[in-house]
Design a protein around this motif. Structure first.
Motif, PDB file in Angstrom:
ATOM      1  N   ILE A  24       0.851  -1.184   0.000  1.00 16.54           N
ATOM      2  CA  ILE A  24       0.000   0.000   0.000  1.00 16.54           C
ATOM      3  C   ILE A  24       0.892   1.240   0.000  1.00 16.54           C
ATOM      4  O   ILE A  24       2.080   1.151   0.344  1.00 16.54           O
ATOM      5  CB  ILE A  24      -0.911   0.029   1.246  1.00 16.54           C
ATOM      6  CG1 ILE A  24      -0.097  -0.320   2.499  1.00 16.54           C
ATOM      7  CG2 ILE A  24      -2.105  -0.911   1.083  1.00 16.54           C
ATOM      8  CD1 ILE A  24      -0.861  -0.171   3.784  1.00 16.54           C
ATOM      9  N   PRO A  25       0.318   2.401  -0.365  1.00 17.31           N
ATOM     10  CA  PRO A  25       1.122   3.627  -0.367  1.00 17.31           C
ATOM     11  C   PRO A  25       1.727   3.895   1.016  1.00 17.31           C
ATOM     12  O   PRO A  25       1.051   3.746   2.030  1.00 17.31           O
ATOM     13  CB  PRO A  25       0.099   4.716  -0.722  1.00 17.31           C
ATOM     14  CG  PRO A  25      -1.000   3.995  -1.429  1.00 17.31           C
ATOM     15  CD  PRO A  25      -1.059   2.628  -0.829  1.00 17.31           C
ATOM     16  N   ASP A  26       2.995   4.262   1.012  1.00 19.69           N
ATOM     17  CA  ASP A  26       3.683   4.508   2.278  1.00 19.69           C
ATOM     18  C   ASP A  26       3.509   5.970   2.690  1.00 19.69           C
ATOM     19  O   ASP A  26       4.469   6.736   2.770  1.00 19.69           O
ATOM     20  CB  ASP A  26       5.165   4.146   2.119  1.00 19.69           C
ATOM     21  CG  ASP A  26       5.900   4.170   3.466  1.00 19.69           C
ATOM     22  OD1 ASP A  26       5.230   4.322   4.506  1.00 19.69           O
ATOM     23  OD2 ASP A  26       7.134   4.033   3.453  1.00 19.69           O
TER      24      ASP A  26
ATOM     25  N   GLU B  31      -2.383   6.158   3.648  1.00 19.70           N
ATOM     26  CA  GLU B  31      -2.241   4.913   2.876  1.00 19.70           C
ATOM     27  C   GLU B  31      -3.103   4.990   1.619  1.00 19.70           C
ATOM     28  O   GLU B  31      -3.787   4.042   1.255  1.00 19.70           O
ATOM     29  CB  GLU B  31      -2.609   3.701   3.739  1.00 19.70           C
ATOM     30  CG  GLU B  31      -1.689   3.569   4.955  1.00 19.70           C
ATOM     31  CD  GLU B  31      -2.013   2.389   5.865  1.00 19.70           C
ATOM     32  OE1 GLU B  31      -3.109   1.827   5.742  1.00 19.70           O
ATOM     33  OE2 GLU B  31      -1.157   2.030   6.695  1.00 19.70           O
ATOM     34  N   CYS B  32      -3.077   6.148   0.996  1.00 17.44           N
ATOM     35  CA  CYS B  32      -3.975   6.357  -0.142  1.00 17.44           C
ATOM     36  C   CYS B  32      -3.265   7.033  -1.309  1.00 17.44           C
ATOM     37  O   CYS B  32      -2.165   7.560  -1.162  1.00 17.44           O
ATOM     38  CB  CYS B  32      -5.188   7.171   0.297  1.00 17.44           C
ATOM     39  SG  CYS B  32      -4.819   8.876   0.733  1.00 17.44           S
TER      40      CYS B  32
ATOM     41  N   PHE C 237       1.109   6.814  -5.512  1.00 22.07           N
ATOM     42  CA  PHE C 237       2.191   7.191  -4.608  1.00 22.07           C
ATOM     43  C   PHE C 237       3.409   6.309  -4.894  1.00 22.07           C
ATOM     44  O   PHE C 237       3.287   5.098  -5.064  1.00 22.07           O
ATOM     45  CB  PHE C 237       1.733   7.022  -3.159  1.00 22.07           C
ATOM     46  CG  PHE C 237       2.546   7.806  -2.191  1.00 22.07           C
ATOM     47  CD1 PHE C 237       2.418   9.189  -2.123  1.00 22.07           C
ATOM     48  CD2 PHE C 237       3.460   7.177  -1.354  1.00 22.07           C
ATOM     49  CE1 PHE C 237       3.180   9.926  -1.226  1.00 22.07           C
ATOM     50  CE2 PHE C 237       4.228   7.912  -0.466  1.00 22.07           C
ATOM     51  CZ  PHE C 237       4.083   9.286  -0.398  1.00 22.07           C
ATOM     52  N   LYS C 238       4.576   6.954  -4.942  1.00 25.50           N
ATOM     53  CA  LYS C 238       5.757   6.236  -5.432  1.00 25.50           C
ATOM     54  C   LYS C 238       6.265   5.158  -4.487  1.00 25.50           C
ATOM     55  O   LYS C 238       6.633   4.075  -4.908  1.00 25.50           O
ATOM     56  CB  LYS C 238       6.881   7.225  -5.743  1.00 25.50           C
ATOM     57  CG  LYS C 238       6.699   7.890  -7.097  1.00 25.50           C
ATOM     58  CD  LYS C 238       7.998   8.493  -7.619  1.00 25.50           C
ATOM     59  CE  LYS C 238       7.736   9.282  -8.879  1.00 25.50           C
ATOM     60  NZ  LYS C 238       6.914  10.506  -8.627  1.00 25.50           N
ATOM     61  N   THR C 239       6.301   5.459  -3.202  1.00 21.27           N
ATOM     62  CA  THR C 239       6.849   4.452  -2.296  1.00 21.27           C
ATOM     63  C   THR C 239       5.714   3.667  -1.635  1.00 21.27           C
ATOM     64  O   THR C 239       4.649   4.203  -1.343  1.00 21.27           O
ATOM     65  CB  THR C 239       7.728   5.097  -1.211  1.00 21.27           C
ATOM     66  OG1 THR C 239       6.970   6.134  -0.579  1.00 21.27           O
ATOM     67  CG2 THR C 239       8.985   5.691  -1.802  1.00 21.27           C
TER      68      THR C 239
ATOM     69  N   ILE D  54     -13.252   6.134   3.137  1.00 18.96           N
ATOM     70  CA  ILE D  54     -12.058   5.329   2.884  1.00 18.96           C
ATOM     71  C   ILE D  54     -11.474   5.721   1.536  1.00 18.96           C
ATOM     72  O   ILE D  54     -12.150   5.702   0.515  1.00 18.96           O
ATOM     73  CB  ILE D  54     -12.394   3.829   2.921  1.00 18.96           C
ATOM     74  CG1 ILE D  54     -12.787   3.458   4.354  1.00 18.96           C
ATOM     75  CG2 ILE D  54     -11.213   2.996   2.432  1.00 18.96           C
ATOM     76  CD1 ILE D  54     -13.106   2.007   4.548  1.00 18.96           C
ATOM     77  N   LYS D  55     -10.208   6.100   1.585  1.00 17.92           N
ATOM     78  CA  LYS D  55      -9.536   6.563   0.368  1.00 17.92           C
ATOM     79  C   LYS D  55      -8.991   5.375  -0.410  1.00 17.92           C
ATOM     80  O   LYS D  55      -8.688   4.323   0.148  1.00 17.92           O
ATOM     81  CB  LYS D  55      -8.395   7.511   0.748  1.00 17.92           C
ATOM     82  CG  LYS D  55      -8.849   8.752   1.515  1.00 17.92           C
ATOM     83  CD  LYS D  55      -9.414   9.799   0.571  1.00 17.92           C
ATOM     84  CE  LYS D  55      -9.629  11.138   1.254  1.00 17.92           C
ATOM     85  NZ  LYS D  55     -10.672  11.090   2.314  1.00 17.92           N
ATOM     86  N   TRP D  56      -8.840   5.600  -1.680  1.00 15.12           N
ATOM     87  CA  TRP D  56      -8.472   4.550  -2.636  1.00 15.12           C
ATOM     88  C   TRP D  56      -6.990   4.173  -2.541  1.00 15.12           C
ATOM     89  O   TRP D  56      -6.141   5.014  -2.242  1.00 15.12           O
ATOM     90  CB  TRP D  56      -8.770   5.093  -4.031  1.00 15.12           C
ATOM     91  CG  TRP D  56      -8.759   4.119  -5.156  1.00 15.12           C
ATOM     92  CD1 TRP D  56      -9.783   3.311  -5.540  1.00 15.12           C
ATOM     93  CD2 TRP D  56      -7.689   3.884  -6.086  1.00 15.12           C
ATOM     94  NE1 TRP D  56      -9.422   2.581  -6.649  1.00 15.12           N
ATOM     95  CE2 TRP D  56      -8.145   2.909  -7.007  1.00 15.12           C
ATOM     96  CE3 TRP D  56      -6.398   4.391  -6.233  1.00 15.12           C
ATOM     97  CZ2 TRP D  56      -7.360   2.441  -8.061  1.00 15.12           C
ATOM     98  CZ3 TRP D  56      -5.611   3.913  -7.272  1.00 15.12           C
ATOM     99  CH2 TRP D  56      -6.090   2.954  -8.170  1.00 15.12           C
TER     100      TRP D  56
END
Lengths: 398, 103
Positions: free
Chosen positions: A259-261, A265-266, A273-275, A378-380
């Motif tokens: 998941i996005p770091d 977490e979205c 998100f790159k990392t 809740i974000k994607w």
């Protein structure tokens, strides 16, 4: 997940209660219309069937009235298509190697007799459970709410096994591999790696599930049990444990189940998100097992709402229910506590007085005070992981 | 290809569930997949590793999504899919299981 705006949002909750008419970019309720197939897989009753090869089976919602999910309705998720169809329990060995003082080849009999036997009741949930709630559609199998279950696992502490082998000083990583294989020799195998300091005494090598041998499709004869963690590292048909001092780059570690770091977490489809980071531990969640969507009841009759709630092991403090679109919330009764990693069954007496459609919402709150957000909040994320929106079922009162 | 027989051997062996002492056969499911241009390439390249269930249960997706999925099968799963078939399978998947969006 922190939801500072929760109170404000819950006032507007009636919109979400009306159903899954999610507009672009708004998370809705997971798909709940899929029926069980007519085909029973080995040791399973007919379940929602996404794939036969590798087998992907989902538990229907009405199972989640019980704190323990029975073996024959427990969900199934494999990554590789070639799963051994024959296991000889007399010759099966779990190999422990790498940076250890003594390599071990543990038979099932040794596992059951030469180590202390322990039990833990724990939820097993796929990181992509409820993925179908995300909008736009996130990549991966479009699970409803049933890629989860809770069982009583019996086995041996991983730490006891590692102590028997003796870790060398420079040991840092442990790789776990099962017997399932890809169709092509070149395909990377489904090895999971964990840092030794991530593995506490609750992690066990389990051979029993709810008092029976593990079902074949749940990893017979042994699987890893990592309470509180999503199921991606609960390696099935565990055959090899290798201790290393460096992380090995692997597809299932570096690309899948991440998941996005960032804090939320979205990300958005246009702006990923790159990392990324691994999904690791579970967030607080509840699912209503009864009634189910479209259940018809008479007004002024006595409905007992039942469901299950869980988190990553902090434990459930409360489950609250709303039958007025989130305007007011009342506490459900929590059933017996079967341990901090287990499903906590809840029930709530409800007497519908008005006619027509009524939405029942369930929100779990854990002992840290973390609570489920509304689905719409809740974000994607690109993999559709970690959905834990307030569960909503809509019944009809006649 | 891959005719698997539906035999629930193990359910019939004993009340104790003889587990995998005997060979287990996972049922074969004939998923209803849409026919159309490029299906032969999908049949030849995808079914080796996974059922059509994997395709139809991804939900409607963009052309870019399907392209990346096919490329993932080559890069990460080492599926021997030719350059030509990458395009053919991507077009098929987008046409029948697409959401209309290129990206």
């Amino acid at each position: 997940m922190q939801r500072r705006d929760f109170l404000k949002a819950s006032l507007a909750a009636s919109a979400v209660a009306l159903g899954s008419s999610a507009s672009a970019g708004v998370t809705g309720q997971p798909v709940d219309s899929r029926k069980v197939s007519k085909i029973a897989f080995p040791e399973k009753r007919p379940l929602i069937t996404y794939s036969d090869r590798p087998p992907l089976l989902e538990t229907p919602r009405d199972s989640f009235t019980k704190a323990i999910t029975s073996n024959d309705e427990f969900f199934v998720r494999w990554h590789m298509p070639e799963i051994p169809t024959h296991i000889d329990p007399d010759t099966y060995k779990i190999n422990i190697n790498g940076l250890v003082n003594k390599e071990l080849h543990i038979s099932l009999n040794e596992l059951k007799t030469a180590f202390e036997q322990v039990e833990v009741t724990s939820v097993l949930q796929c990181g992509g459970n409820s993925r179908s709630a995300f909008n736009p559609v996130a990549g991966g199998i479009q699970w409803g709410s049933g890629a989860m279950g809770c069982a009583k696992w019996k086995g041996v502490r991983l730490s006891d096994i590692l102590n028997r082998a003796g870790l060398k000083k420079d040991a840092v990583w442990i790789g776990f591999n099962g017997l399932d294989n890809a169709a092509y020799y070149e395909t990377p195998t489904f090895i999971r790696e964990m840092r030794i300091d991530e593995l506490d005494d609750h992690v066990i090598v389990a051979y029993e599930m709810n008092g029976e041998d593990l079902p074949y499709l749940n990893g017979y004869p042994v699987r890893l049990v990592i309470p509180g963690h999503y199921s991606d590292s609960w390696v099935k048909m565990l055959s090899n444990i290798t201790v290393t001092n460096e992380y090995k780059s692997l597809f299932f570690m570096d690309v899948a189940y991440r998941i996005p770091d960032n804090d939320c977490e979205c990300e958005t489809p246009e702006n990923k998100f790159k990392t990324t980071k691994p999904i690791t531990t579970m967030n607080v969640k509840s699912v209503i097992g009864y009634p189910t969507n479209n259940t018809v009841v008479y007004h002024n009759s006595h409905v007992v709402v039942r469901g299950v709630a869980f988190d990553d092991g902090h434990g459930i403090k409360d489950v609250v229910i709303s039958t007025d679109g989130g305007k007011t919330w009342k506490e459900a009764i929590l059933d017996k506590d079967a341990g901090r990693y287990a499903f906590r069954a809840f029930r709530f007496a409800f007497k519908p007085t008005a006619y027509g459609k009524v939405s029942i919402m369930a929100k779990a709150i854990n002992r840290l005070g973390a609570e489920q957000p509304l689905a719409q909040d809740i974000k994607w994320n690109h993999g559709g992981y970690k959905y834990n929106g307030i569960d909503v079922v809509t019944i009809e009162v006649v | 290809m891959m005719k698997k027989i539906i035999i629930l051997t193990i359910l019939s062996i004993s009340a104790l569930f003889a587990q995998v002492n005997e060979a287990v056969e996972v049922p074969y499911i004939s998923y209803e997949i849409k026919m159309g241009k490029g299906f032969d390439a999908v049949n030849a390249n995808c079914l080796m590793c996974h059922s059509f269930g994997y395709i139809i249960n991804q939900g409607p997706q963009s052309k870019d999504f399907w392209h990346k999925k096919v490329v993932k099968m080559i890069v990460h799963f080492k599926a021997p899919i030719s350059k030509e078939d990458v395009e053919i399978t991507t077009n098929y998947l987008f046409e029948h299981y697409g959401n209309g969006a290129l990206k």
